[in-house]
Write an enzyme that holds these catalytic residues in place. Structure first.
Site, PDB file in Angstrom:
ATOM      1  N   ASP A 205       1.500  -1.496   0.089  1.00 16.84           N
ATOM      2  CA  ASP A 205      -0.163  -0.174  -0.145  1.00 16.84           C
ATOM      3  C   ASP A 205       1.103   1.562  -0.142  1.00 16.84           C
ATOM      4  O   ASP A 205       1.918   1.170   1.114  1.00 16.84           O
ATOM      5  CB  ASP A 205      -0.298  -0.091   1.176  1.00 16.84           C
ATOM      6  N   GLU A 265      12.539 -14.146  -2.559  1.00 12.67           N
ATOM      7  CA  GLU A 265      12.491 -14.099  -4.000  1.00 12.67           C
ATOM      8  C   GLU A 265      11.626 -15.001  -4.576  1.00 12.67           C
ATOM      9  O   GLU A 265      10.710 -13.869  -5.306  1.00 12.67           O
ATOM     10  CB  GLU A 265      13.728 -14.680  -3.886  1.00 12.67           C
TER      11      GLU A 265
HETATM   12  C1  GLC Z   1      -4.355   3.096  -0.372  1.00 12.39           C
HETATM   13  C2  GLC Z   1      -5.452   2.504  -0.543  1.00 12.39           C
HETATM   14  C3  GLC Z   1      -6.895   3.291   0.074  1.00 12.39           C
HETATM   15  C4  GLC Z   1      -6.095   3.791   1.648  1.00 12.39           C
HETATM   16  C5  GLC Z   1      -4.962   4.833   1.810  1.00 12.39           C
HETATM   17  C6  GLC Z   1      -4.110   4.670   2.997  1.00 12.39           C
HETATM   18  O1  GLC Z   1      -4.291   4.222  -1.798  1.00 12.39           O
HETATM   19  O2  GLC Z   1      -5.672   1.859  -1.374  1.00 12.39           O
HETATM   20  O3  GLC Z   1      -7.727   2.871   0.332  1.00 12.39           O
HETATM   21  O4  GLC Z   1      -7.245   4.861   2.378  1.00 12.39           O
HETATM   22  O5  GLC Z   1      -3.429   3.390   0.857  1.00 12.39           O
HETATM   23  O6  GLC Z   1      -3.863   3.652   3.263  1.00 12.39           O
END
Ligand code: GLC
Length: 515
Positions: A205, A265
């Site tokens: 993320d 890996e």
């Molecule tokens: C990413 C996620 C989103 C979230 C953000 C903060 O962009 O996809 O849903 O609000 O991270 O964690």
């Protein structure tokens, strides 16, 4: 149903990854909230689509201030979604179906509910530096001019520590101090924990936000040409700054080699590039040897999937195979409104745009049903970004309305009251589309089966753009994508197409010629 062998979980070069937003997939308890057992029950749906893997959005304990992307414990299952045993079963079932499992890793921040944060606030010496704390300026104001990606300032005052903490997103999501070796050791433990449970890969993320310049220098003002390059809506003040100090400074790219080392890996790692005027260039730099397998930015969905945006990515990417190609996610309104006119004709054309893409493809649950963006009453909405700019926000929550598995009642999503109102039109369900040969669902299945079984090597040998037409050449297939409304002439009948065509292709259609 697929019969691919369970033992073969090597990653293809350009995998198709089906994103599941667990709260909205299938509820087996009547709580109105989707759960892990619901995913187990319906996993064959992803396998039937020809996906190579499923990506599970966060299912961890969380107060759901940001839809689960505010994690309170990275190594547990949210009690409303199930247990660790359920998770193990999910992995086993996926592998039986020939599906790999990717899970979201939210390492940029935790929830303010996380025990680490509480101890950090309390000044516990072990956790004191787990987050990014900074003293106020002498006049009490924030340490610098940084803004959160949602718009408001990136610093929130904490009266106990008499300091500000940094957050790239909401004030409930304090950013972790990823330069702290103890925090790095925690992340390694988390990744190993999930690998040991059989997880095959990770979606990282907000990978662009992981590191920032420790000098905490002010970001300069974005020059107009820089600001214009930021994809999507320009109304958030975040776009006023050139994010040279708060996003991936000099050593930022190198950090992904840590993720690779911790993940192993053989793990597939795909990163989300959340922002910036160098999105595609950053994707390329992050997805080099020793780093991520692929990265994706918002340029294509936010443009409304235009020929120009498509060509722009091909021009800017070092290798299109390293780019994640997608149109919908839990963060975007359903693409059929912005990138199409809502019709099945457009849904099938856009399905082929994805099924013929020269790299990793991300499908979002429900797009295979041709779902359009539902309107939600303000009272139903919980998403912090939608609420901040209501009613003009992006509509992220609308994309999270649960899946209609059948007609009637609560569409076999739940026996209770769904956590978001489900107002899908009649006939939208999996059950109806499964028996309708002309449905969007059946088309997705056919298109992605063709990609997997007949298109061969998906390394582009050549491509060109002529106005609204994009032509792709692969070693074993030729593709023509007509993004415009006008018909175009073609040589010969394609082997597979979004609509029947002969001699000419209608506007908004695509064809594939196999060698
Ligand atoms: C990413 C996620 C989103 C979230 C953000 C903060 O962009 O996809 O849903 O609000 O991270 O964690």
């Amino acid at each position: 149903m697929t019969d691919r062998p369970s033992s073969d979980r090597r990653w293809p070069d350009a995998p198709v990854i089906y994103q599941i937003y667990p709260r909205s997939f299938r509820d087996t308890t009547g709580s109105g909230i989707g759960d892990l057992n619901g995913i187990v029950e319906k996993l064959h749906h992803a396998a039937d689509l020809g996906a190579d893997a499923v990506w599970l959005s966060p299912f961890y304990p969380s107060p759901w201030d940001d839809g689960g992307y505010d994690v309170a414990d990275h190594m547990a299952v949210h009690p409303a979604l199930g247990t660790m045993q359920d998770f193990d079963q999910l992995v086993a079932r996926a592998h039986d179906l020939g599906l790999r499992v990717i899970i979201d890793q939210v390492f940029n921040h935790t929830s303010t509910d996380a025990p680490w944060f509480k101890r950090s606030v309390a000044g516990d010496p072990v956790y004191s530096d787990y987050y990014v704390w900074a003293n106020p300026k002498p006049d009490g104001t924030q340490p610098n001019n940084w803004l959160s990606q949602f718009g408001p300032p990136a610093w929130t005052w904490n009266h106990i520590r008499q300091q500000y903490y940094f957050h790239n997103f909401t004030s409930k999501q304090p950013s972790l101090n990823l330069r702290n070796p103890d925090v790095q050791a925690e992340l390694r433990t988390i990744m190993r924990f999930w690998r040991d449970r059989g997880v095959d890969g990770f979606r990282i993320d907000a990978v662009t936000s992981l590191l920032f310049d420790p000098s905490l220098k002010d970001n300069p003002v974005a020059a107009p040409e820089v600001r214009d390059k930021v994809s999507g809506e320009n109304f958030v003040p975040y776009t006023y700054q050139d994010h040279v100090h708060d996003l991936l400074p000099g050593d930022g790219i190198d950090f992904v080699s840590n993720l690779r080392e911790w993940a192993g890996e053989d793990a597939f790692i795909i990163g989300e590039v959340t922002s910036g005027n160098q999105s595609i260039e950053l994707c390329s730099r992050l997805a080099t040897d020793g780093g991520l397998d692929a990265a994706y930015a918002t340029d294509l969905p936010e443009s409304g999937a235009t020929a120009q945006a498509y060509a722009d990515i091909l021009t800017r990417a070092d290798a299109p195979g390293q780019i994640g190609w997608w149109l919908s996610s839990h963060d975007q309104p359903r693409h059929l409104g912005k990138a199409g006119d809502g019709s099945a004709h457009d849904a099938k054309f856009l399905a082929l745009v994805l099924a013929t893409a020269p790299g990793t493809v991300l499908l979002y649950q429900g797009e295979e049903l041709g779902l359009t963006q539902p309107e939600l009453p303000r009272a139903a909405v919980t998403d912090p970004l939608d609420l901040l700019y209501w009613p003009d926000g992006p509509g992220r929550e609308g994309a999270r309305v649960p899946i209609p598995w059948a007609e009637g009642g609560n569409r076999a999503f739940t026996t209770g009251t769904p956590w978001l109102p489900m107002t899908w039109p009649e006939g939208a369900s999996v059950a109806v589309q499964h028996i309708d040969e002309g449905s969007v669902l059946r088309f997705y299945r056919a298109a992605f089966a063709l990609r997997r079984d007949r298109m061969g090597d998906l390394t582009l040998s050549d491509w060109s753009r002529d106005g609204q037409i994009i032509r792709l050449t692969y070693p074993d297939a030729r593709v023509v994508l007509n993004f415009g409304p006008e018909a175009a002439s073609i040589d010969g009948t394609p082997d597979f197409a979004s609509v029947p065509m002969d001699g000419e292709m209608p506007g908004r259609s695509a064809g594939i010629w196999l060698r």
